[in-house]
Design a protein around this motif. Structure first.
Motif, PDB file in Angstrom:
ATOM      1  N   PRO A 230       0.900  -1.253   0.269  1.00  8.24           N
ATOM      2  CA  PRO A 230       0.060   0.123   0.170  1.00  8.24           C
ATOM      3  C   PRO A 230       0.905   1.234   0.024  1.00  8.24           C
ATOM      4  O   PRO A 230       2.006   1.162   0.373  1.00  8.24           O
ATOM      5  N   GLU A 231       0.159   2.562  -0.427  1.00 11.37           N
ATOM      6  CA  GLU A 231       0.996   3.573  -0.137  1.00 11.37           C
ATOM      7  C   GLU A 231       1.501   3.872   1.217  1.00 11.37           C
ATOM      8  O   GLU A 231       2.596   4.472   1.422  1.00 11.37           O
ATOM      9  N   SER A 235      -1.031   0.061  11.203  1.00 11.42           N
ATOM     10  CA  SER A 235       0.008   0.124  12.242  1.00 11.42           C
ATOM     11  C   SER A 235       0.671  -1.183  12.529  1.00 11.42           C
ATOM     12  O   SER A 235       1.726  -1.247  12.936  1.00 11.42           O
ATOM     13  N   LEU A 236       0.025  -2.200  12.097  1.00  7.45           N
ATOM     14  CA  LEU A 236       0.353  -3.737  12.108  1.00  7.45           C
ATOM     15  C   LEU A 236       1.590  -3.803  11.101  1.00  7.45           C
ATOM     16  O   LEU A 236       2.879  -4.420  11.468  1.00  7.45           O
ATOM     17  N   GLY A 237       1.345  -3.277   9.903  1.00  7.70           N
ATOM     18  CA  GLY A 237       2.746  -3.137   8.924  1.00  7.70           C
ATOM     19  C   GLY A 237       3.793  -2.411   9.369  1.00  7.70           C
ATOM     20  O   GLY A 237       4.965  -2.981   9.107  1.00  7.70           O
ATOM     21  N   VAL A 314      -1.651  -2.709  -5.364  1.00  4.31           N
ATOM     22  CA  VAL A 314      -0.823  -3.286  -6.182  1.00  4.31           C
ATOM     23  C   VAL A 314      -0.013  -1.776  -6.919  1.00  4.31           C
ATOM     24  O   VAL A 314      -1.050  -0.780  -6.813  1.00  4.31           O
ATOM     25  N   GLN A 315       1.258  -1.583  -6.770  1.00  9.89           N
ATOM     26  CA  GLN A 315       1.976  -0.346  -7.067  1.00  9.89           C
ATOM     27  C   GLN A 315       2.877  -0.801  -8.402  1.00  9.89           C
ATOM     28  O   GLN A 315       3.478  -1.924  -8.399  1.00  9.89           O
ATOM     29  N   ILE A 332      -0.418   3.446  -9.200  1.00 12.30           N
ATOM     30  CA  ILE A 332      -1.346   2.664  -8.361  1.00 12.30           C
ATOM     31  C   ILE A 332      -2.433   2.111  -9.114  1.00 12.30           C
ATOM     32  O   ILE A 332      -3.274   2.662  -9.806  1.00 12.30           O
ATOM     33  N   GLY A 333      -2.538   0.645  -8.906  1.00  9.88           N
ATOM     34  CA  GLY A 333      -3.728  -0.099  -9.346  1.00  9.88           C
ATOM     35  C   GLY A 333      -5.011   0.048  -8.722  1.00  9.88           C
ATOM     36  O   GLY A 333      -5.047   0.443  -7.622  1.00  9.88           O
TER      37      GLY A 333
END
Length: 333
Positions: A230-231, A235-237, A314-315, A332-333
């Motif tokens: 993602p862009e 918080s988990l990431g 998807v980027q 960005i898709g």
């Protein structure tokens, strides 16, 4: 991928495991070989594992998925994108990575938006590369694009440059293995003054990995590729990224996040359904888990015979010329 899987297993066990029992990760290296994958699935199934996870190589994942389906073993595929993981619809297999047709059409949109209509692809014999070429051609041709295939069995990297010039292509895509011949092709193109304006692209994601930057240095920058991130991480990431960076001593690739998310989903399935294989396979449609890259749910997607997360973010990104360790988001898709 293994770092992400292992981190998630450790966190599951630190919080009590699965129904009071620790989760054990049994690792087998398929070595990008479909026959080794089949043997590994047979071995692990015989050892009584509750599920199969992982796999990065699409052709190998297809072999593993077919065998898991035949044996009645739940398989949560982490990273392989080939649309046809199984020939027939199955409830035994689910997948986190986006299907190749989804991601590569987004890449084709990026090419069109950047003004590229005459596109060369350096390719090698493989179901995966052939599928990618077909997806690009089917999407680009009706929109005014053309695809020139360059068979790397017959061409040296310097000859690739001659063909690109001859056919006036404005973009060259690397549908080839890494490090070779991908690295040699990039070096040849970068050193050819006739191709100073050419876009080199790598939709399969070879520039994601640190080895790419090590082998190519400045030659490896500004080569757009697909990345399933993602862009902004949730918080988990953010927490997982920090833990993975510490473990790996470098920034984790998106594949590490795919590994972590795989075990997070599987742990939720096992907590809800116990360790019965059939009950686990029947529960894919009920998954609703917050992963590092968003909420993960599986659906039946047209043309896809397995349960599919539709879709991960998807980027299209590249390595920033000013900061090669940083990725620039181009589309960005």
């Amino acid at each position: 991928m293994l770092a992400g899987l292992d981190l998630a297993v450790r966190e599951v066990n630190d919080t009590g495991g699965i129904l009071g029992r620790p989760l054990e990760l049994m690792v087998r290296d398929t070595a990008a070989d479909p026959q080794k994958a089949i043997a590994a699935v047979d071995e692990l199934a015989g050892l009584g594992v509750v599920a199969l996870v992982g796999e990065y190589h699409s052709v190998v994942a297809r072999a593993a998925a077919a065998r898991a389906d035949a044996l009645g073993l739940p398989f949560l595929c982490s990273s392989a994108v080939l649309d046809t993981l199984t020939e027939q619809p199955t409830d035994w297999v689910a997948r986190l990575a986006p299907a190749q047709s989804h991601g590569w059409q987004i890449y084709a949109d990026f090419l069109l938006g950047a003004g590229h209509r005459r596109i060369a692809v350096a390719t090698q014999p493989s179901v995966y590369w052939a599928s990618g070429t077909r997806i690009l051609r089917d999407y680009l041709t009706p929109r005014g694009g053309t695809i020139l295939e360059l068979d790397m069995r017959a061409l040296a990297p310097t000859a690739v440059c001659d063909e690109v010039v001859k056919h006036r292509a404005t973009a060259l895509l690397l549908l080839v293995g890494h490090p070779e011949p991908a690295v040699s092709i990039v070096k040849s193109v970068r050193r050819d003054p006739r191709l100073a304006e050419i876009l080199i692209g790598a939709p399969a994601g070879q520039p994601e990995f640190a080895e790419w930057a090590t082998l190519l240095g400045d030659d490896g920058i500004s080569i757009p590729f697909l990345r399933y991130m993602p862009e902004q991480l949730n918080s988990l990431g953010v927490r997982v990224e920090a833990s993975l960076r510490e473990r790996l001593a470098e920034a984790p690739s998106f594949v590490a996040f795919e590994g972590y998310d795989t075990l997070t989903v599987l742990a939720d399935v096992l907590r809800s359904n116990g360790v019965d294989r059939t009950r686990s396979a029947e529960s894919w449609s009920r998954v609703a888990v917050e992963g590092t890259r968003g909420k993960i749910q599986f659906t039946r997607t047209p043309g896809i015979n397995v349960w599919q997360w539709a879709w991960p973010p998807v980027q299209v990104v590249d390595r920033d010329p000013n900061e090669p360790d940083r990725f620039r988001i181009l589309h960005i898709g």
